[in-house]
Design a protein around this motif. Sequence first.
Motif, PDB file in Angstrom:
ATOM      1  N   LEU A   1     -66.662 -14.616 -14.141  1.00  0.00           N
ATOM      2  CA  LEU A   1     -67.792 -15.160 -13.377  1.00  0.00           C
ATOM      3  C   LEU A   1     -67.749 -16.673 -13.454  1.00  0.00           C
ATOM      4  O   LEU A   1     -68.055 -17.370 -12.482  1.00  0.00           O
ATOM      5  CB  LEU A   1     -69.121 -14.650 -13.949  1.00  0.00           C
ATOM      6  N   LEU A   2     -67.384 -17.160 -14.627  1.00  0.00           N
ATOM      7  CA  LEU A   2     -67.229 -18.595 -14.773  1.00  0.00           C
ATOM      8  C   LEU A   2     -66.189 -18.902 -15.827  1.00  0.00           C
ATOM      9  O   LEU A   2     -65.922 -18.090 -16.708  1.00  0.00           O
ATOM     10  CB  LEU A   2     -68.558 -19.280 -15.103  1.00  0.00           C
ATOM     11  N   SER A   3     -65.595 -20.053 -15.661  1.00  0.00           N
ATOM     12  CA  SER A   3     -64.503 -20.438 -16.535  1.00  0.00           C
ATOM     13  C   SER A   3     -64.793 -21.841 -17.073  1.00  0.00           C
ATOM     14  O   SER A   3     -65.000 -22.782 -16.311  1.00  0.00           O
ATOM     15  CB  SER A   3     -63.216 -20.417 -15.702  1.00  0.00           C
ATOM     16  N   ILE A   4     -64.843 -21.936 -18.389  1.00  0.00           N
ATOM     17  CA  ILE A   4     -65.124 -23.211 -19.047  1.00  0.00           C
ATOM     18  C   ILE A   4     -63.793 -23.759 -19.539  1.00  0.00           C
ATOM     19  O   ILE A   4     -63.073 -23.061 -20.258  1.00  0.00           O
ATOM     20  CB  ILE A   4     -66.086 -22.991 -20.239  1.00  0.00           C
ATOM     21  N   SER A   5     -63.451 -24.967 -19.107  1.00  0.00           N
ATOM     22  CA  SER A   5     -62.145 -25.522 -19.467  1.00  0.00           C
ATOM     23  C   SER A   5     -62.301 -26.850 -20.186  1.00  0.00           C
ATOM     24  O   SER A   5     -62.842 -27.812 -19.624  1.00  0.00           O
ATOM     25  CB  SER A   5     -61.294 -25.756 -18.212  1.00  0.00           C
ATOM     26  N   ASP A   6     -61.828 -26.878 -21.415  1.00  0.00           N
ATOM     27  CA  ASP A   6     -61.749 -28.114 -22.193  1.00  0.00           C
ATOM     28  C   ASP A   6     -63.066 -28.893 -22.163  1.00  0.00           C
ATOM     29  O   ASP A   6     -63.080 -30.113 -21.966  1.00  0.00           O
ATOM     30  CB  ASP A   6     -60.593 -28.973 -21.645  1.00  0.00           C
ATOM     31  N   LEU A   7     -64.165 -28.174 -22.341  1.00  0.00           N
ATOM     32  CA  LEU A   7     -65.494 -28.785 -22.241  1.00  0.00           C
ATOM     33  C   LEU A   7     -65.835 -29.544 -23.523  1.00  0.00           C
ATOM     34  O   LEU A   7     -65.795 -28.992 -24.623  1.00  0.00           O
ATOM     35  CB  LEU A   7     -66.545 -27.693 -21.999  1.00  0.00           C
TER      36      LEU A   7
END
Length: 334
Positions: A4-10
């Motif tokens: 649904l959502l992708s968190i990248s290098d946050l």
Amino acid sequence: MTALLSISDLSVRYRRDGVEVPALKGISLDVLAGERLAIIGESGSGKSTLALAVAGLLARGAKIGGRVDWFLPASAGAKAPLSVLPDISPSRGEIGSSAAGSLLATSKIGEGGDRQLISPLEGEMSGRTEGGATERLLLMPGGNTPRLGGDIGFVFQDPSSSLDPVMPVGKQIAEVARTHLNLSWPQAYAKAATLLERVRLPDPDTALRAYPHQLSGGQKQRVAVAAAIAAGPKLLIADEATSALDTIVQAEIVSLIRRLVSEDGMTMLFISHDIALAATLADRIAVLRHGELVEFGETGQILNAPRHAYTRSLLAAHLGLEAEPLLDRQGASA
Ligand SMILES: Nc1ncnc2c1ncn2[C@@H]1O[C@H](COP(=O)(O)OP(=O)(O)OP(=O)(O)O)[C@@H](O)[C@H]1O
Ligand code: NI
């Protein structure tokens, strides 16, 4: 399952007294559509920061790196440039109710034509006060980016701070439905009555006209949950939503959330410092420590074969307190 959502290098850094405090350090994880994902870790590990970043509610002044990509169906998302959320301020002053947030919301059509990119680097959010209630306005540039209140429901720890003390609870729930579902007031009130039944408030018709102070803590949290799901969000975020409640009420609210998430097919982000509580609800568990993701896996794996010493210490701390096997704690019925 698809993401649904992708968190990248946050990464998120707050500024306090002229000093930058790192709150999240290079977090990457996917939230799968339909899953119940728990984020756990001790106080200050960055759990709320992660939840607020996903919801676009981070305090203005927070420095944000990395990105959050949403994969919403083309039919979902904002039709109007502004989405309005009744006051659901965090309870402990992490973000003041008048504080504005900073969020980058850009929209980009990706390969599938329905990829949404919310990159948390620019954009704007503002708060305003009206009759004691604060509304948060989430500025979206158009396109089908997620709408707070519409696509994302948020339940905070303290229901008293998330509800307007001078407005009947039915109106508060109806307002969400009216705003996001384009309903008339009578339709929105009918929806609010149904929601109060669904969250099992005794005598929903009377409860519609009740003010928050006339309800118990558990009942107020049921109302807050009703308001959070009123517009049929894809994602429900509960940030320590049961921490202020006593153990029995806590189990009831967890069961309620579990039932509603399953009935509505929502994706769930369940934030808790309590690994045992999280394990009763979650399909997967992400463990944060000092702003880093130290372990991430299926709930069974985390409980039975934790890879990281920190996860083992959280489990040991729990087992030291109570001898119950974690997975047997399925909670009371909702
Ligand atoms: N608005 C803010 N301004 C400055 N620092 C902040 C702010 N919000 C959080 N922090 C700091 O960022 C770090 C992470 O905080 P966060 O609230 O995300 O942790 P948490 O895991 O949710 O903790 P808790 O379990 O106590 O809610 C902490 O060091 C906290 O003091
Ligand atoms: Ni928190």
